[in-house]
Design a protein around this motif. Structure first.
Motif, short mmCIF file in Angstrom:
data_model
loop_
_atom_site.label_atom_id
_atom_site.label_comp_id
_atom_site.label_asym_id
_atom_site.label_seq_id
_atom_site.Cartn_x
_atom_site.Cartn_y
_atom_site.Cartn_z
N UNK A 85 -3.82 -69.56 141.77
CA UNK A 85 -3.01 -68.34 141.80
C UNK A 85 -3.69 -67.25 142.63
N UNK A 86 -5.01 -67.17 142.49
CA UNK A 86 -5.76 -66.17 143.24
C UNK A 86 -5.69 -66.43 144.74
N UNK A 87 -5.84 -67.70 145.14
CA UNK A 87 -5.75 -68.04 146.55
C UNK A 87 -4.37 -67.76 147.12
N UNK A 88 -3.35 -68.05 146.33
CA UNK A 88 -1.97 -67.77 146.76
C UNK A 88 -1.76 -66.26 146.91
N UNK A 143 -1.37 -82.30 149.68
CA UNK A 143 -0.30 -83.22 149.32
C UNK A 143 -0.87 -84.60 148.98
N UNK A 144 -1.83 -85.06 149.77
CA UNK A 144 -2.46 -86.36 149.49
C UNK A 144 -3.12 -86.34 148.11
N UNK A 145 -3.81 -85.25 147.80
CA UNK A 145 -4.48 -85.13 146.50
C UNK A 145 -3.48 -85.12 145.35
N UNK A 146 -2.39 -84.36 145.51
CA UNK A 146 -1.40 -84.27 144.44
C UNK A 146 -0.73 -85.63 144.21
N UNK A 147 -0.33 -86.30 145.30
CA UNK A 147 0.35 -87.59 145.15
C UNK A 147 -0.53 -88.65 144.51
N UNK A 148 -1.84 -88.55 144.75
CA UNK A 148 -2.76 -89.57 144.24
C UNK A 148 -3.57 -89.07 143.04
N UNK A 149 -3.19 -87.91 142.52
CA UNK A 149 -3.81 -87.34 141.33
C UNK A 149 -5.34 -87.25 141.49
N UNK A 150 -5.75 -86.67 142.60
CA UNK A 150 -7.16 -86.44 142.88
C UNK A 150 -7.44 -84.95 142.73
N UNK A 151 -8.41 -84.59 141.91
CA UNK A 151 -8.83 -83.19 141.82
C UNK A 151 -9.28 -82.72 143.20
N UNK A 152 -8.97 -81.47 143.53
CA UNK A 152 -9.32 -81.02 144.88
C UNK A 152 -9.83 -79.59 144.88
N UNK A 153 -10.68 -79.33 145.87
CA UNK A 153 -11.13 -77.98 146.19
C UNK A 153 -10.72 -77.69 147.62
N UNK A 177 3.70 -75.46 141.79
CA UNK A 177 4.53 -76.18 140.81
C UNK A 177 4.06 -77.62 140.66
N UNK A 178 3.72 -78.27 141.75
CA UNK A 178 3.31 -79.68 141.69
C UNK A 178 1.93 -79.83 141.04
N UNK A 179 1.02 -78.91 141.34
CA UNK A 179 -0.29 -78.95 140.69
C UNK A 179 -0.15 -78.74 139.19
N UNK A 180 0.68 -77.76 138.81
CA UNK A 180 0.87 -77.46 137.39
C UNK A 180 1.53 -78.62 136.67
N UNK A 181 2.56 -79.20 137.29
CA UNK A 181 3.28 -80.31 136.66
C UNK A 181 2.38 -81.51 136.43
#
Length: 337
Positions: free
Chosen positions: A317-320, A78-88, A105-109
């Motif tokens: 998608x694979x992880x999900x 969530x922190x990465x998505x809100x701050x637009x940080x690429x994440x592993x 949905x949030x990563x895709x958007x």
């Protein structure tokens, strides 16, 4: 590149090393345990320690490696998505199935670059097996057996096993089967049927299962595989026997080769992995060099995505998919950690 590694455990230390060696990154770390940050600082003098999660956003990081217990993955995602940080993120991405669609949905958007660990695909034993099967001489794979067993207190010999996430459902433990399911899906495609039997047989102080058996059918033209996992064996046991139309492919840890029996020749052949393990470090208190190539390949894939601005959702998608397949079988729909 500025990279932040959340967590300072064994996996985090690998990702720190990879970020420095593969990308010459400026690395910052954060862990709720000050002693672990201090240990990391001694191992990697160039690394700086952050005071808290707010510092990650303020830093303007390019990448975030999420290496905390699975129950805390979503906080950092969530922190990465809100701050637009690429994440592993390590597997399992989350043990909360109901939150996975929203994450996607949030990563895709946001068009965010992300990578969910699939390290087993980069293991020399898996890549070598893939090459043997791709050759076609062995014919179709019909069935097989995969085993991974290791005494839980020896997974991380430098800390009490009760502090380690696989011991507790509340920390997201009990779902380590996703890693081995992942490489089987990589080779054989999507399961059409899966069954599991899970038990707790030892006196270990845990509330997760210490024995898990999966039966996986990959459908028409693909094999049925039995997968065994336990937290009980000493020494570690990792083996596989892949039964094909024209022979068998066998691996027994710690061999750095597959033994291949070809029915046409009625003889055995050893096919080496051709990896120099002496160039890899090992885990504190444990000889683990055999596993390091797969973690390196996994980090390299995330760094490639960063370098090429690859925002594809395939690994997410694979992880999900991995956790969607295993979570209900292991814990049941009504058993929430």
């Amino acid at each position: 590149m500025k990279a932040v590694v959340a967590g300072c455990g064994s996996m985090a230390r690998r990702r720190i090393r990879h970020a420095i060696e593969l990308a010459d990154a400026e690395v910052h770390v954060y862990d709720i345990r000050a002693d672990r940050m201090a240990e990391v600082r001694e191992l990697f003098p160039s690394v700086s320690c952050l005071a808290g999660p707010d510092d990650i956003a303020a830093l303007g990081a390019d990448a975030l490696f999420v290496c905390v217990p699975p129950a805390d993955h979503e906080f950092y995602i969530d922190l990465a998505i809100r701050n637009r940080i690429a994440f592993m993120c390590e597997q399992p991405i989350s043990h909360r199935l109901e939150n996975l669609p929203s994450i996607r949905d949030r990563v895709a958007a946001g068009g965010l670059i992300c990578h969910v660990s699939n390290n087993q695909r980069y293991a020399p034993r898996v890549s070598t097996l893939a090459g043997i099967l791709k050759d076609g001489a062995m014919g179709r794979v019909l069935t097989g057996f995969v085993e991974l067993g290791e005494w839980l207190p020896l997974w991380h010999p430098y800390e009490p096993y009760q502090d380690y996430y696989p011991s507790w459902r509340a920390m997201g433990g009990g779902l380590d089967a996703v890693c081995d399911l992942d490489w089987l899906r990589y080779l054989f495609g999507e399961p059409v049927r899966m069954m599991a039997m899970c038990s707790r047989k030892s006196g270990l102080e845990i509330d997760t299962f210490d024995v898990t058996q999966f039966l996986i059918d990959f459908g028409e033209g693909q094999p049925q595989i039995a997968m065994h996992l336990d937290m009980l064996q000493q020494p570690i046991a990792r083996q596989s026997r892949i039964v094909c139309e024209n022979g068998v492919v066998v691996h027994n840890h710690p061999d750095q080769f597959h033994r291949v029996y070809r029915t046409t020749a009625a003889s055995w052949e050893d096919i080496p992995f051709n990896v120099d393990l002496t160039r890899f470090p090992t885990m504190q208190g444990k000889s683990q060099a055999f596993a390091e190539p797969m973690y390196l390949g996994d980090s390299a894939e995330f760094l490639r995505r960063l370098r090429e601005s690859d925002a594809s959702l395939d690994s997410l998608d694979n992880g999900i998919r991995n956790i969607t397949l295993t979570r209900p079988l292991v814990f049941g729909d009504d058993e929430r950690p």
